[in-house]
Scaffold this active site. Structure first.
Site, PDB file in Angstrom:
ATOM      1  N   ASN A   9       1.225  -1.426   0.145  1.00 25.86           N
ATOM      2  CA  ASN A   9      -0.060   0.166   0.041  1.00 25.86           C
ATOM      3  C   ASN A   9       0.979   1.055  -0.010  1.00 25.86           C
ATOM      4  O   ASN A   9       1.593   1.582   1.147  1.00 25.86           O
ATOM      5  CB  ASN A   9      -1.019   0.016   1.014  1.00 25.86           C
ATOM      6  CG  ASN A   9      -1.790   1.225   1.301  1.00 25.86           C
ATOM      7  OD1 ASN A   9      -2.182   1.757   0.561  1.00 25.86           O
ATOM      8  ND2 ASN A   9      -2.305   1.797   2.284  1.00 25.86           N
ATOM      9  N   TRP A  10       1.363   2.107  -1.054  1.00 31.14           N
ATOM     10  CA  TRP A  10       2.125   2.616  -1.816  1.00 31.14           C
ATOM     11  C   TRP A  10       1.397   4.049  -0.792  1.00 31.14           C
ATOM     12  O   TRP A  10       2.441   5.081  -0.455  1.00 31.14           O
ATOM     13  CB  TRP A  10       1.943   3.366  -2.828  1.00 31.14           C
ATOM     14  CG  TRP A  10       2.771   1.888  -3.406  1.00 31.14           C
ATOM     15  CD1 TRP A  10       3.223   1.249  -2.996  1.00 31.14           C
ATOM     16  CD2 TRP A  10       3.642   2.284  -4.567  1.00 31.14           C
ATOM     17  NE1 TRP A  10       4.400   0.810  -3.800  1.00 31.14           N
ATOM     18  CE2 TRP A  10       4.108   1.487  -5.117  1.00 31.14           C
ATOM     19  CE3 TRP A  10       3.522   3.466  -6.162  1.00 31.14           C
ATOM     20  CZ2 TRP A  10       4.625   0.684  -6.383  1.00 31.14           C
ATOM     21  CZ3 TRP A  10       3.819   3.300  -7.208  1.00 31.14           C
ATOM     22  CH2 TRP A  10       4.606   1.686  -7.363  1.00 31.14           C
ATOM     23  N   LYS A  11       0.713   4.381  -0.739  1.00 29.92           N
ATOM     24  CA  LYS A  11      -0.750   5.141   0.176  1.00 29.92           C
ATOM     25  C   LYS A  11       0.037   6.520  -1.067  1.00 29.92           C
ATOM     26  O   LYS A  11      -0.194   6.365  -1.743  1.00 29.92           O
ATOM     27  CB  LYS A  11       0.128   5.508   1.810  1.00 29.92           C
ATOM     28  CG  LYS A  11       0.024   5.019   2.474  1.00 29.92           C
ATOM     29  CD  LYS A  11       0.138   4.706   4.601  1.00 29.92           C
ATOM     30  CE  LYS A  11       0.046   3.399   4.469  1.00 29.92           C
ATOM     31  NZ  LYS A  11       0.254   3.904   6.229  1.00 29.92           N
ATOM     32  N   HIS A  94      -9.576   1.557   4.645  1.00 29.79           N
ATOM     33  CA  HIS A  94      -8.399   1.086   5.309  1.00 29.79           C
ATOM     34  C   HIS A  94      -8.371   2.762   6.454  1.00 29.79           C
ATOM     35  O   HIS A  94      -9.366   2.931   6.460  1.00 29.79           O
ATOM     36  CB  HIS A  94      -7.396   1.478   4.755  1.00 29.79           C
ATOM     37  CG  HIS A  94      -5.532   2.217   5.042  1.00 29.79           C
ATOM     38  ND1 HIS A  94      -5.079   2.885   5.798  1.00 29.79           N
ATOM     39  CD2 HIS A  94      -4.723   0.839   4.838  1.00 29.79           C
ATOM     40  CE1 HIS A  94      -4.168   2.406   6.250  1.00 29.79           C
ATOM     41  NE2 HIS A  94      -3.810   1.919   6.119  1.00 29.79           N
ATOM     42  N   GLU A  96      -6.616   4.561   7.504  1.00 28.84           N
ATOM     43  CA  GLU A  96      -6.831   6.343   7.379  1.00 28.84           C
ATOM     44  C   GLU A  96      -7.791   6.590   5.992  1.00 28.84           C
ATOM     45  O   GLU A  96      -8.226   8.233   6.541  1.00 28.84           O
ATOM     46  CB  GLU A  96      -5.439   6.637   6.450  1.00 28.84           C
ATOM     47  CG  GLU A  96      -3.843   6.342   7.039  1.00 28.84           C
ATOM     48  CD  GLU A  96      -2.867   6.048   6.401  1.00 28.84           C
ATOM     49  OE1 GLU A  96      -1.649   5.081   6.909  1.00 28.84           O
ATOM     50  OE2 GLU A  96      -3.139   5.565   5.604  1.00 28.84           O
ATOM     51  N   GLU A 166      -5.720  -4.677  10.962  1.00 34.21           N
ATOM     52  CA  GLU A 166      -4.764  -3.393  10.501  1.00 34.21           C
ATOM     53  C   GLU A 166      -5.098  -2.723  11.894  1.00 34.21           C
ATOM     54  O   GLU A 166      -6.179  -2.346  12.425  1.00 34.21           O
ATOM     55  CB  GLU A 166      -4.666  -2.889   9.822  1.00 34.21           C
ATOM     56  CG  GLU A 166      -5.995  -1.881   9.138  1.00 34.21           C
ATOM     57  CD  GLU A 166      -5.734  -1.002   8.253  1.00 34.21           C
ATOM     58  OE1 GLU A 166      -4.699  -0.761   7.775  1.00 34.21           O
ATOM     59  OE2 GLU A 166      -6.784   0.122   8.514  1.00 34.21           O
ATOM     60  N   GLY A 172       2.351   3.222  12.337  1.00 34.25           N
ATOM     61  CA  GLY A 172       2.903   4.751  12.454  1.00 34.25           C
ATOM     62  C   GLY A 172       2.840   5.505  14.179  1.00 34.25           C
ATOM     63  O   GLY A 172       2.971   6.597  14.072  1.00 34.25           O
ATOM     64  N   SER A 212       2.543  -2.830  10.319  1.00 37.79           N
ATOM     65  CA  SER A 212       4.236  -2.665  10.036  1.00 37.79           C
ATOM     66  C   SER A 212       4.888  -3.952   9.854  1.00 37.79           C
ATOM     67  O   SER A 212       5.598  -4.057  10.528  1.00 37.79           O
ATOM     68  CB  SER A 212       4.326  -1.844  11.022  1.00 37.79           C
ATOM     69  OG  SER A 212       4.056  -0.494  11.124  1.00 37.79           O
ATOM     70  N   GLY A 233       3.216  -1.228   4.019  1.00 36.03           N
ATOM     71  CA  GLY A 233       3.261   0.230   3.879  1.00 36.03           C
ATOM     72  C   GLY A 233       4.447   0.467   3.502  1.00 36.03           C
ATOM     73  O   GLY A 233       4.888   0.052   2.174  1.00 36.03           O
ATOM     74  N   GLY A 234       5.365   0.903   4.888  1.00 33.66           N
ATOM     75  CA  GLY A 234       6.634   2.089   4.234  1.00 33.66           C
ATOM     76  C   GLY A 234       7.437   0.850   3.524  1.00 33.66           C
ATOM     77  O   GLY A 234       8.444   0.735   2.478  1.00 33.66           O
TER      78      GLY A 234
END
Length: 250
Positions: A9-11, A94, A96, A166, A172, A212, A233-234
């Protein structure tokens, strides 16, 4: 036996040209992956991702979808638009989107249904906040979110979906769920599906961990009995890091 699925998930990261470069770097690294590999990219990067990944084992996903087929919804994309653009998966609900854009459990359900009807595979996100966990609401909340998200689906359809657990408190925040906590949360979701749709559906549905997951912890997480992959994610923003996650068994 459920086949694992690892989805990046590149966001809100990467331009179309950076997307092309990333996919070209990833493809040789992703060869012979034993799991399904997906990159969920920003909408503007979808054409570049689809073109660069054409003919490979890397599939392209979107990060959101609207629940209407068309209409006066400025800035939104329908499931038919995504399908026609070459998208195969789409993230729904998601944390966010829930936090910053007022997604509700009900709209998550509508988006999931719209995606599935259009032939996309929804990756439906559920998870509890730090406060909810501390108050002991984790089980009740995960059961509730799962049941609402899957309202209106048939058992045979649920088996084809992807769920992502999640824990919001581990995204984060610097906090990390243990392998056992992640497995426990996914077990709660799977039992909720079994109670609502039966054991066959719960045995077949793939449930990812989305808190994460990265090269340093992927082996322990993927060794757990309930975890069928990760929503990354990251660690999905660098091809080398992402390849280490998708080759978690090596």
């Amino acid at each position: 036996m459920r086949k694992a699925i690892i989805a990046g998930n590149w966001k809100m990261n990467k331009t179309p040209s950076e997307t092309t470069e990333f996919v070209r770097e990833l493809l040789p690294l992703a060869e012979n992956a034993e799991c399904d590999v997906v990159i969920c990219v920003p909408a503007i990067c979808i054409p570049a991702a689809v073109e660069a990944a054409k003919g490979s084992n890397v599939k392209v996903g979107a990060q959101n979808v609207h629940f209407k087929d068309s209409g006066a919804y400025t800035g939104e994309l329908s499931a038919a638009m995504l399908k026609d653009a070459g998208v195969e998966y789409v993230i729904v609900g998601h944390s966010e989107r829930r936090q910053y854009f007022n997604e509700s459990d009900e709209t998550v359900n509508l988006r999931a249904q719209a995606a599935f009807k259009a032939g996309l595979t929804p990756i439906i996100c559920v998870g509890e906040s730090k406060e909810q966990r501390e108050k002991g609401y984790t089980k009740a909340l995960l059961e509730y979110q799962t049941n609402i998200a899957l309202e209106g689906f048939e058992a045979q359809d649920v088996a084809k979906l992807v769920i992502a657990y999640e824990p919001v408190w581990a995204i984060g925040t610097g906090l990390t769920a243990t392998d056992e906590q992640a497995n426990e949360g996914i077990g709660i979701i799977r039992r909720a599906i079994e109670n609502k749709f039966g054991k066959e559906a719960s045995d077949k549905v793939r449930i990812q961990y989305g808190g994460s997951m990265k090269p340093s912890n992927v082996k322990g997480l993927m060794a757990q009995s309930e975890i069928d992959g990760g929503l990354i994610g990251g660690a999905s923003l660098k091809a080398e890091d992402f390849s280490k996650v998708i080759h978690y068994g090596k």
